[in-house]
Design an enzyme around this catalytic site. Structure first.
Site, PDB file in Angstrom:
ATOM      1  N   ARG A 173      -4.835   0.601  -7.076  1.00 45.21           N
ATOM      2  CA  ARG A 173      -3.590   1.162  -6.533  1.00 45.21           C
ATOM      3  C   ARG A 173      -3.021   2.246  -7.454  1.00 45.21           C
ATOM      4  O   ARG A 173      -2.288   3.124  -7.017  1.00 45.21           O
ATOM      5  CB  ARG A 173      -2.528   0.067  -6.362  1.00 45.21           C
ATOM      6  CG  ARG A 173      -2.873  -0.999  -5.336  1.00 45.21           C
ATOM      7  CD  ARG A 173      -1.643  -1.825  -5.011  1.00 45.21           C
ATOM      8  NE  ARG A 173      -1.939  -3.071  -4.319  1.00 45.21           N
ATOM      9  CZ  ARG A 173      -2.096  -3.180  -2.997  1.00 45.21           C
ATOM     10  NH1 ARG A 173      -2.035  -2.117  -2.239  1.00 45.21           N
ATOM     11  NH2 ARG A 173      -2.338  -4.355  -2.447  1.00 45.21           N
ATOM     12  N   GLY A 192       0.768  -1.253   0.000  1.00 48.11           N
ATOM     13  CA  GLY A 192       0.000   0.000   0.000  1.00 48.11           C
ATOM     14  C   GLY A 192       0.789   1.289   0.000  1.00 48.11           C
ATOM     15  O   GLY A 192       0.326   2.294  -0.530  1.00 48.11           O
ATOM     16  N   ASP A 236      -5.633   1.623  10.378  1.00 50.96           N
ATOM     17  CA  ASP A 236      -7.053   1.326  10.564  1.00 50.96           C
ATOM     18  C   ASP A 236      -7.237   0.849  12.010  1.00 50.96           C
ATOM     19  O   ASP A 236      -7.309   1.654  12.930  1.00 50.96           O
ATOM     20  CB  ASP A 236      -7.426   0.272   9.511  1.00 50.96           C
ATOM     21  CG  ASP A 236      -8.905  -0.074   9.484  1.00 50.96           C
ATOM     22  OD1 ASP A 236      -9.695   0.611  10.127  1.00 50.96           O
ATOM     23  OD2 ASP A 236      -9.264  -1.045   8.797  1.00 50.96           O
ATOM     24  N   ASP A 281      -5.691  -0.473  -2.209  1.00 49.97           N
ATOM     25  CA  ASP A 281      -6.411  -1.332  -3.138  1.00 49.97           C
ATOM     26  C   ASP A 281      -7.748  -1.830  -2.604  1.00 49.97           C
ATOM     27  O   ASP A 281      -7.998  -1.859  -1.407  1.00 49.97           O
ATOM     28  CB  ASP A 281      -5.575  -2.576  -3.451  1.00 49.97           C
ATOM     29  CG  ASP A 281      -5.560  -3.552  -2.269  1.00 49.97           C
ATOM     30  OD1 ASP A 281      -5.129  -3.139  -1.172  1.00 49.97           O
ATOM     31  OD2 ASP A 281      -6.012  -4.699  -2.430  1.00 49.97           O
ATOM     32  N   GLU A 288       3.627   4.057   6.249  1.00 52.64           N
ATOM     33  CA  GLU A 288       2.402   3.285   6.007  1.00 52.64           C
ATOM     34  C   GLU A 288       1.451   4.054   5.101  1.00 52.64           C
ATOM     35  O   GLU A 288       1.496   5.285   5.041  1.00 52.64           O
ATOM     36  CB  GLU A 288       1.691   3.009   7.341  1.00 52.64           C
ATOM     37  CG  GLU A 288       1.883   1.604   7.872  1.00 52.64           C
ATOM     38  CD  GLU A 288       1.115   0.537   7.077  1.00 52.64           C
ATOM     39  OE1 GLU A 288       0.825   0.744   5.874  1.00 52.64           O
ATOM     40  OE2 GLU A 288       0.813  -0.512   7.659  1.00 52.64           O
ATOM     41  N   ASP A 289       0.585   3.328   4.421  1.00 54.15           N
ATOM     42  CA  ASP A 289      -0.469   3.982   3.648  1.00 54.15           C
ATOM     43  C   ASP A 289      -1.605   4.421   4.566  1.00 54.15           C
ATOM     44  O   ASP A 289      -2.091   5.540   4.485  1.00 54.15           O
ATOM     45  CB  ASP A 289      -0.999   3.050   2.545  1.00 54.15           C
ATOM     46  CG  ASP A 289      -1.402   1.669   3.063  1.00 54.15           C
ATOM     47  OD1 ASP A 289      -1.171   1.357   4.249  1.00 54.15           O
ATOM     48  OD2 ASP A 289      -1.960   0.884   2.267  1.00 54.15           O
ATOM     49  N   PHE A 298     -14.046   2.835   3.862  1.00 47.93           N
ATOM     50  CA  PHE A 298     -13.084   2.089   3.060  1.00 47.93           C
ATOM     51  C   PHE A 298     -12.633   2.934   1.878  1.00 47.93           C
ATOM     52  O   PHE A 298     -13.462   3.489   1.145  1.00 47.93           O
ATOM     53  CB  PHE A 298     -13.698   0.765   2.574  1.00 47.93           C
ATOM     54  CG  PHE A 298     -12.696  -0.087   1.865  1.00 47.93           C
ATOM     55  CD1 PHE A 298     -11.716  -0.763   2.569  1.00 47.93           C
ATOM     56  CD2 PHE A 298     -12.707  -0.195   0.484  1.00 47.93           C
ATOM     57  CE1 PHE A 298     -10.750  -1.520   1.915  1.00 47.93           C
ATOM     58  CE2 PHE A 298     -11.761  -0.958  -0.186  1.00 47.93           C
ATOM     59  CZ  PHE A 298     -10.783  -1.628   0.536  1.00 47.93           C
TER      60      PHE A 298
HETATM   61  P1  IMP Z   1      -4.825  -2.317  10.376  1.00 46.78           P
HETATM   62  O1  IMP Z   1      -3.917  -3.422  10.765  1.00 46.78           O
HETATM   63  O2  IMP Z   1      -6.259  -2.608  10.697  1.00 46.78           O
HETATM   64  O3  IMP Z   1      -4.398  -0.974  10.939  1.00 46.78           O
HETATM   65  O4  IMP Z   1      -4.830  -2.231   8.819  1.00 46.78           O
HETATM   66  C1  IMP Z   1      -3.801  -1.660   8.156  1.00 46.78           C
HETATM   67  C2  IMP Z   1      -3.648  -2.178   6.747  1.00 46.78           C
HETATM   68  O5  IMP Z   1      -4.897  -2.600   6.172  1.00 46.78           O
HETATM   69  C3  IMP Z   1      -3.149  -1.045   5.907  1.00 46.78           C
HETATM   70  O6  IMP Z   1      -1.750  -1.048   5.849  1.00 46.78           O
HETATM   71  C4  IMP Z   1      -3.803  -1.279   4.587  1.00 46.78           C
HETATM   72  O7  IMP Z   1      -2.957  -2.074   3.783  1.00 46.78           O
HETATM   73  C5  IMP Z   1      -5.071  -2.027   4.891  1.00 46.78           C
HETATM   74  N1  IMP Z   1      -6.224  -1.097   4.935  1.00 46.78           N
HETATM   75  C6  IMP Z   1      -6.798  -0.559   6.022  1.00 46.78           C
HETATM   76  N2  IMP Z   1      -7.827   0.248   5.707  1.00 46.78           N
HETATM   77  C7  IMP Z   1      -7.904   0.221   4.343  1.00 46.78           C
HETATM   78  C8  IMP Z   1      -8.791   0.875   3.393  1.00 46.78           C
HETATM   79  O8  IMP Z   1      -9.701   1.648   3.710  1.00 46.78           O
HETATM   80  N3  IMP Z   1      -8.530   0.587   2.091  1.00 46.78           N
HETATM   81  C9  IMP Z   1      -7.536  -0.263   1.680  1.00 46.78           C
HETATM   82  N4  IMP Z   1      -6.702  -0.873   2.524  1.00 46.78           N
HETATM   83  C10 IMP Z   1      -6.884  -0.647   3.849  1.00 46.78           C
HETATM   84 MG    MG Z   2      -0.615  -1.315   4.259  1.00 49.90          MG
END
Ligand code: IMP
Ligand code: MG
Length: 178
Positions: free
Chosen positions: A169, A47, A106, A163, A102-103, A156
């Protein structure tokens, strides 16, 4: 303008122009904060690949770049508790100032996992720079999260590296699911 990716529809949220401006500002902050160090920027694939590419061009002092690949979504639109560790960080980070790129943050599970793992390698410091943050989705605070591009609602998003089912992407702007 609305777009469709697989079965979902998306509408514009953050334009390329706004992303470029914010990236410049974060780059300046990093230049100031890492004046006396040669930081290692660690991109979390896939990402963050566009963000780290643009951000690193704003860095006006010596720095290094390395990558790791983790996944928590694998295809869907909700974060999974289980992190898939696909490619480890190969670089030796002992005594180095590490900046994880990081992208999006969440739930924060991916970052907690990565920070815990990298801390065991004894870096001098660890900070995190994320283009996006969903504050409402964050399960527990991340002390290392020092640089955030944009805080967004718990929605989302795709585009600019992010993606849906590995697609989207390549989009220049960031879109949110309708
Ligand atoms: P976390 O572990 O829940 O913080 O999720 C983080 C990872 O999930 C990020 O690095 C993204 O790759 C993916 N992610 C989280 N939210 C989104 C979204 O809204 N769209 C796409 N990818 C996401
Ligand atoms: Mg990511």
């Amino acid at each position: 303008m609305k777009i469709k990716i697989a079965d979902l529809e998306f509408e514009p949220l953050i334009s390329e122009k706004v992303i470029v401006e914010r990236t410049k500002a974060i780059g300046q902050q990093l230049n100031a904060d890492y004046q006396n160090s040669i930081p290692v920027f660690v991109g979390v694939l896939n990402g963050s690949f566009l963000f780290i590419a643009d951000l690193i061009k704003e860095i006006d002092r010596p720095c290094e770049i390395a990558f790791t690949k983790l996944a928590s979504y694998y295809g869907g639109t909700t974060s999974k508790l289980k992190i898939r560790d696909d490619i480890d960080l190969i670089m030796d980070i002992k005594d180095r100032d590490v900046v994880i790129i990081e992208d999006i943050v969440d739930t924060g599970n991916t970052l907690h996992y990565l920070i815990d793992k990298l801390k065991k390698r004894n870096p001098a410091s660890i900070a995190v720079c994320s283009l996006l943050l969903k504050p409402e989705a964050l399960l527990s605070p991340i002390e290392e999260l020092k640089y955030v591009g944009f805080e967004i609602e718990n929605e989302f998003v795709v585009g600019y590296g992010l993606d849906y089912q590995e697609m989207g992407r390549n989009l220049r702007d960031i879109y949110k699911k309708i």
